[in-house]
Design a protein around this motif. Structure first.
Motif, PDB file in Angstrom:
ATOM      1  N   PHE A  34       0.789  -1.351  -0.106  1.00 15.93           N
ATOM      2  CA  PHE A  34      -0.094  -0.019  -0.086  1.00 15.93           C
ATOM      3  C   PHE A  34       0.795   1.275  -0.054  1.00 15.93           C
ATOM      4  O   PHE A  34       1.837   1.327   0.597  1.00 15.93           O
ATOM      5  CB  PHE A  34      -0.851   0.038   1.196  1.00 15.93           C
ATOM      6  CG  PHE A  34      -1.749  -0.895   1.534  1.00 15.93           C
ATOM      7  CD1 PHE A  34      -1.189  -2.300   2.162  1.00 15.93           C
ATOM      8  CD2 PHE A  34      -3.062  -1.148   1.243  1.00 15.93           C
ATOM      9  CE1 PHE A  34      -2.075  -3.443   2.314  1.00 15.93           C
ATOM     10  CE2 PHE A  34      -3.944  -1.989   1.407  1.00 15.93           C
ATOM     11  CZ  PHE A  34      -3.340  -3.192   1.977  1.00 15.93           C
ATOM     12  N   TYR A  36      -0.137   5.253   1.167  1.00 21.22           N
ATOM     13  CA  TYR A  36      -1.127   6.182   1.866  1.00 21.22           C
ATOM     14  C   TYR A  36      -0.438   7.681   1.743  1.00 21.22           C
ATOM     15  O   TYR A  36       0.757   7.557   1.744  1.00 21.22           O
ATOM     16  CB  TYR A  36      -1.294   5.883   3.179  1.00 21.22           C
ATOM     17  CG  TYR A  36      -2.238   4.846   3.291  1.00 21.22           C
ATOM     18  CD1 TYR A  36      -1.966   3.319   3.520  1.00 21.22           C
ATOM     19  CD2 TYR A  36      -3.596   4.958   3.659  1.00 21.22           C
ATOM     20  CE1 TYR A  36      -2.876   2.296   3.395  1.00 21.22           C
ATOM     21  CE2 TYR A  36      -4.596   3.997   4.028  1.00 21.22           C
ATOM     22  CZ  TYR A  36      -4.389   2.861   3.678  1.00 21.22           C
ATOM     23  OH  TYR A  36      -5.301   1.829   4.091  1.00 21.22           O
ATOM     24  N   GLN A  38      -0.789  11.619   3.158  1.00 24.77           N
ATOM     25  CA  GLN A  38      -1.487  12.633   4.224  1.00 24.77           C
ATOM     26  C   GLN A  38      -1.147  14.118   3.821  1.00 24.77           C
ATOM     27  O   GLN A  38       0.041  14.644   3.708  1.00 24.77           O
ATOM     28  CB  GLN A  38      -0.751  12.235   5.598  1.00 24.77           C
ATOM     29  CG  GLN A  38      -1.381  13.392   6.610  1.00 24.77           C
ATOM     30  CD  GLN A  38      -1.064  12.637   7.970  1.00 24.77           C
ATOM     31  OE1 GLN A  38      -0.060  12.175   8.316  1.00 24.77           O
ATOM     32  NE2 GLN A  38      -2.153  13.008   9.018  1.00 24.77           N
ATOM     33  N   LEU A  44      -4.754  10.438   6.977  1.00 23.54           N
ATOM     34  CA  LEU A  44      -4.190   9.360   6.008  1.00 23.54           C
ATOM     35  C   LEU A  44      -5.447   8.945   5.118  1.00 23.54           C
ATOM     36  O   LEU A  44      -6.346   8.554   5.656  1.00 23.54           O
ATOM     37  CB  LEU A  44      -3.446   8.359   6.885  1.00 23.54           C
ATOM     38  CG  LEU A  44      -2.310   8.697   7.367  1.00 23.54           C
ATOM     39  CD1 LEU A  44      -1.865   7.485   8.393  1.00 23.54           C
ATOM     40  CD2 LEU A  44      -1.172   8.415   6.291  1.00 23.54           C
ATOM     41  N   LEU A  46      -5.860   6.359   1.319  1.00 22.61           N
ATOM     42  CA  LEU A  46      -5.347   5.329   0.621  1.00 22.61           C
ATOM     43  C   LEU A  46      -4.981   6.064  -1.000  1.00 22.61           C
ATOM     44  O   LEU A  46      -5.865   6.480  -1.466  1.00 22.61           O
ATOM     45  CB  LEU A  46      -5.981   4.113   0.269  1.00 22.61           C
ATOM     46  CG  LEU A  46      -5.570   3.031  -0.425  1.00 22.61           C
ATOM     47  CD1 LEU A  46      -4.404   2.287   0.250  1.00 22.61           C
ATOM     48  CD2 LEU A  46      -6.737   1.730  -0.850  1.00 22.61           C
ATOM     49  N   PHE A  90       3.449   7.443   2.841  1.00 20.24           N
ATOM     50  CA  PHE A  90       3.817   6.151   3.611  1.00 20.24           C
ATOM     51  C   PHE A  90       3.571   5.231   2.936  1.00 20.24           C
ATOM     52  O   PHE A  90       2.322   4.813   2.256  1.00 20.24           O
ATOM     53  CB  PHE A  90       2.828   6.238   5.027  1.00 20.24           C
ATOM     54  CG  PHE A  90       3.167   7.361   5.766  1.00 20.24           C
ATOM     55  CD1 PHE A  90       2.405   8.530   6.033  1.00 20.24           C
ATOM     56  CD2 PHE A  90       4.088   7.068   7.058  1.00 20.24           C
ATOM     57  CE1 PHE A  90       2.674   9.589   6.763  1.00 20.24           C
ATOM     58  CE2 PHE A  90       4.447   8.234   7.620  1.00 20.24           C
ATOM     59  CZ  PHE A  90       3.578   9.412   7.814  1.00 20.24           C
TER      60      PHE A  90
END
Lengths: 114, 115
Positions: A34, A36, A38, A44, A46, A90
């Motif tokens: 994944f 993510y 922000q 956060l 996806l 992330f």
């Protein structure tokens, strides 16, 4: 121990530059992957995910990521960044032998200069 | 609201005080997670609920940390006798199903500062 490494903690680019953010993980088994994002002052959310199939995954806002199993990598790319891409990104890995555990990288702060 | 709601957004506590952080997940979401995020780090897993059952609390740092979700919706993370090392952002996330195959929806976090 399983870990996720994001190579750059801070990246500064000009608008229209190409972007590649690195993500490597240490786990020998099958994984779900994944990214993510922000945005400043937001939660956060996806960006994209890989479970199986085509190792080149396309996400929202023109982002894509490529899973290279032999390199244990899942790098995030975008051909031409915009000022609105300024955010923290992330990478997270879910080992498939755990149906809910996510192991997170430390994040990369991306600043796009207008 | 449609998203995950966390309160308070900011909490300042004196060392030794107890704090309670609340998470209101998206309605109908089965799975609920608590994460701790220290400055400059990614989220670290604390605990996982499926409905009201706490299936994994292996990430809770000490017995001063306690989480509950008694009716399978709202969850509370309680920290007793707070210490300076507890200062962090506490993130709550929910998912319609198990976290691995479903997208996690995050709240904006509760930032705890222990003086």
């Amino acid at each position: 121990a399983q870990s996720v490494s994001q190579h750059n903690h801070h990246v500064i680019l000009s608008e229209a530059a190409s972007l590649e953010l690195g993500c490597n993980y240490s786990y020998g088994g099958t994984v779900n992957l994944f990214w993510y994002v922000q945005y400043p002052g937001q939660h956060l959310q996806l960006l994209l995910k890989y479970f199986s199939g085509d190792p080149l995954v396309k996400g929202i806002k023109g982002f894509e990521a490529e899973f290279i199993k032999s390199k244990f990598s899942f790098n995030l790319r975008k051909p031409s960044v915009q000022w609105s891409d300024t955010a923290e990104y992330f990478c997270a890995v879910n080992p498939r032998d755990s149906n809910y555990q996510l192991i997170w990288g430390a994040g990369t702060k991306l600043i796009i200069k207008p | 609201g449609a998203g995950v709601s966390q309160s308070p957004r900011y909490k300042v506590a004196k060392r030794g005080q107890d704090v309670a952080l609340r998470c209101d997940p998206i309605s109908g979401h089965v799975s609920l997670f608590w994460y701790q995020q220290a400055l400059g780090q990614g989220p670290e897993f604390l605990t996982y609920f499926q409905n009201e059952a706490q299936l994994d609390k292996s990430g809770l740092p000490s017995d001063r940390f306690f989480a509950e979700r008694p009716e399978g919706s709202v969850s509370t993370l309680k920290i007793q006798r707070t210490q300076q090392e507890d200062s962090a952002v506490y993130l709550c996330a929910s998912s319609f199903s198990g976290g691995s195959t479903g997208e996690l929806f995050f709240g904006e976090g509760s930032r705890l500062t222990v003086l």
